[in-house]
Design an enzyme around this catalytic site. Structure first.
Site, mmCIF file in Angstrom:
data_model
loop_
_atom_site.group_PDB
_atom_site.id
_atom_site.type_symbol
_atom_site.label_atom_id
_atom_site.label_comp_id
_atom_site.label_asym_id
_atom_site.label_seq_id
_atom_site.Cartn_x
_atom_site.Cartn_y
_atom_site.Cartn_z
ATOM 1 N N ASN A 217 -10.174 -0.707 0.109
ATOM 2 C CA ASN A 217 -8.717 -0.615 0.095
ATOM 3 C C ASN A 217 -8.184 -1.221 -1.199
ATOM 4 O OD1 ASN A 217 -5.956 -0.994 0.441
ATOM 5 N ND2 ASN A 217 -6.118 -1.613 2.574
ATOM 6 N N HIS B 231 -3.471 6.915 1.952
ATOM 7 C CA HIS B 231 -3.876 5.600 1.460
ATOM 8 C C HIS B 231 -5.242 5.275 2.041
ATOM 9 C CE1 HIS B 231 -4.240 1.383 0.871
ATOM 10 N NE2 HIS B 231 -3.940 1.076 2.125
ATOM 11 N N CYS C 1 0.802 -1.220 0.000
ATOM 12 C CA CYS C 1 0.000 0.000 0.000
ATOM 13 C C CYS C 1 0.837 1.273 0.000
ATOM 14 C CB CYS C 1 -0.940 -0.005 1.197
ATOM 15 S SG CYS C 1 -2.024 -1.453 1.255
#
Length: 401
Positions: free
Chosen positions: A357, A327, A177
């Site tokens: 996500n 993020h 990520c």
């Protein structure tokens, strides 16, 4: 050969000057030169040798003091949208349970003939179109992903699909990520120190392929997407990447990962000392394993510190920043980081509710939507931060356009 600063020392029979530029590292992490000349020539040509024209020729000589700017963005998502209600039919959960704990209501999942490569190419083309840029003029393609569709990497296939005739360098970056932030810093480093002029940074992941869809602790979180940004060389006064701060901590890797499944045998060695189970059995990766509480603690502690460090290096404070772009992992993490940094909610970019996500794709996906909606305008300053498996985390202070 490369010296410690990352620049290349030319190897030639005769040099016109013996003056050696002084190379150092600025507080932002980028290199600078000082002294009589600020021009560094990178060449391995032997005097009298035949000259060959190559795509990299335009990158020489290079100016160490040049900047880089973000000039185009694009994104792509799968067509299939999976809602919280859809998930409640396969695991013990509900829309309320998921949305309260994560802020997520929908996520996109690849299906049918969709592939990560196709999403990445679509996002890349949109970024190039926004910048009105010919893919044949690209010097470098960085594919930031932890889920390539080829174990050896996907970037060269992206290059092929874009139709780049000059064979620019293309390679993958694996940092989960945090991948897109590391890709931006890598692009800037190639431009500032390597003479590259046009770098395409893609963040793309298909984590739905590595999710245990019977585990409600993880299957509710992840989706698939791709996002891309074109980074171009510019004069130092136009610089759009003001500073950065990067970290990793392998000790925390046990809290979030998808390790390889090891083959277990009752007895590794035979009575004569020869190895059993050879040749090795086919291996595969496990589904995503996560300790949610530990990841949350890590994020709300380390991410604000990283952003504050990057702001200090840039000579800025949070009040100088137009947007906070994190993020997109969990809305509670986003809210906690914003609170600690005194960012009002109206200055926080979030599209987590619609996509979940998406790992390395989350920052460029959210940026693209914010730019195309008119929220982010040329000249706006953005504090961006990625964090995730590894553990890795990092921040960058960028100026759009």
């Amino acid at each position: 050969m490369a010296n410690a600063s990352g620049f290349f020392t030319p190897s030639v029979p005769r040099l016109r000057s013996k003056i050696q530029p002084s190379i150092g590292v600025s507080r932002s992490g980028f290199c600078f030169s000082a002294g009589i000349s600020r021009r560094v020539v990178c060449s391995s040509a032997i005097e009298g040798a035949e000259k060959h024209v190559s795509p990299s020729e335009s990158r020489m000589p290079k100016l160490v003091s040049k900047g880089c700017k973000l000039v185009g963005c694009g994104s792509a998502v799968p067509s299939l949208s999976v809602s919280n209600d859809d998930l409640s039919k396969i695991v013990d959960t509900s829309d309320e349970w998921i949305s309260v704990r994560t802020g997520i209501r929908n996520r996109r999942v690849m299906s049918g003939k969709e592939s990560l490569k196709k999403l990445a190419v679509e996002a890349a083309r949109k970024a190039l179109e926004m910048a009105d840029f010919d893919p044949n003029d690209l010097d470098l393609i960085l594919m930031c992903t932890s889920t390539p569709e080829d174990i050896f990497g996907s970037a060269p296939q992206i290059q092929r699909e874009l139709g780049c005739r000059n064979s620019p360098l293309a390679y993958d970056i694996t940092a989960a990520c945090s991948g897109f932030v590391l890709g931006l810093i890598s692009a800037a480093s190639h431009i500032r120190g390597g003479g590259f002029r046009n770098v395409l940074v893609i963040g793309a992941d298909g984590l739905s392929r590595f999710v245990d869809w019977t585990d409600r602790g993880t299957c509710i979180l992840f989706g698939d997407a791709a996002g891309a940004v074109l980074v171009q060389a510019c004069d130092a006064e136009e610089d759009g990447l003001l500073s950065f701060d990067l970290h990793s901590d392998g000790e925390g890797g046990r809290h979030l990962g998808a390790p390889i499944n090891e083959n277990e045998t009752d007895e590794l060695l035979g009575s004569n000392g020869s190895a059993l189970d050879f040749p090795p059995k086919k291996s595969s990766y496990s589904c995503i394993q996560m300790n949610g509480k530990e990841v949350f603690r890590f994020a709300v502690r380390c991410v604000p510190q990283s952003i504050e460090s990057a702001l200090e290096k840039a000579g800025l404070v949070s009040g100088n920043v137009d947007w906070l772009l994190l993020h997109q992992a969990n809305q509670r993490i986003i809210d906690a980081v914003a609170t600690r940094l005194d960012f009002p909610q109206e200055k926080v970019i979030s599209n987590l509710a619609n996509y979940g996500n998406t790992s390395a794709a989350s920052i460029p996906l959210a940026l693209d939507e914010a730019v195309r909606s008119g929220k982010v305008k040329p000249g706006h300053t953005i504090a961006a931060a990625g964090f995730g498996a590894g553990l890795t985390w990092g921040s960058a202070i960028i100026r759009w356009g």
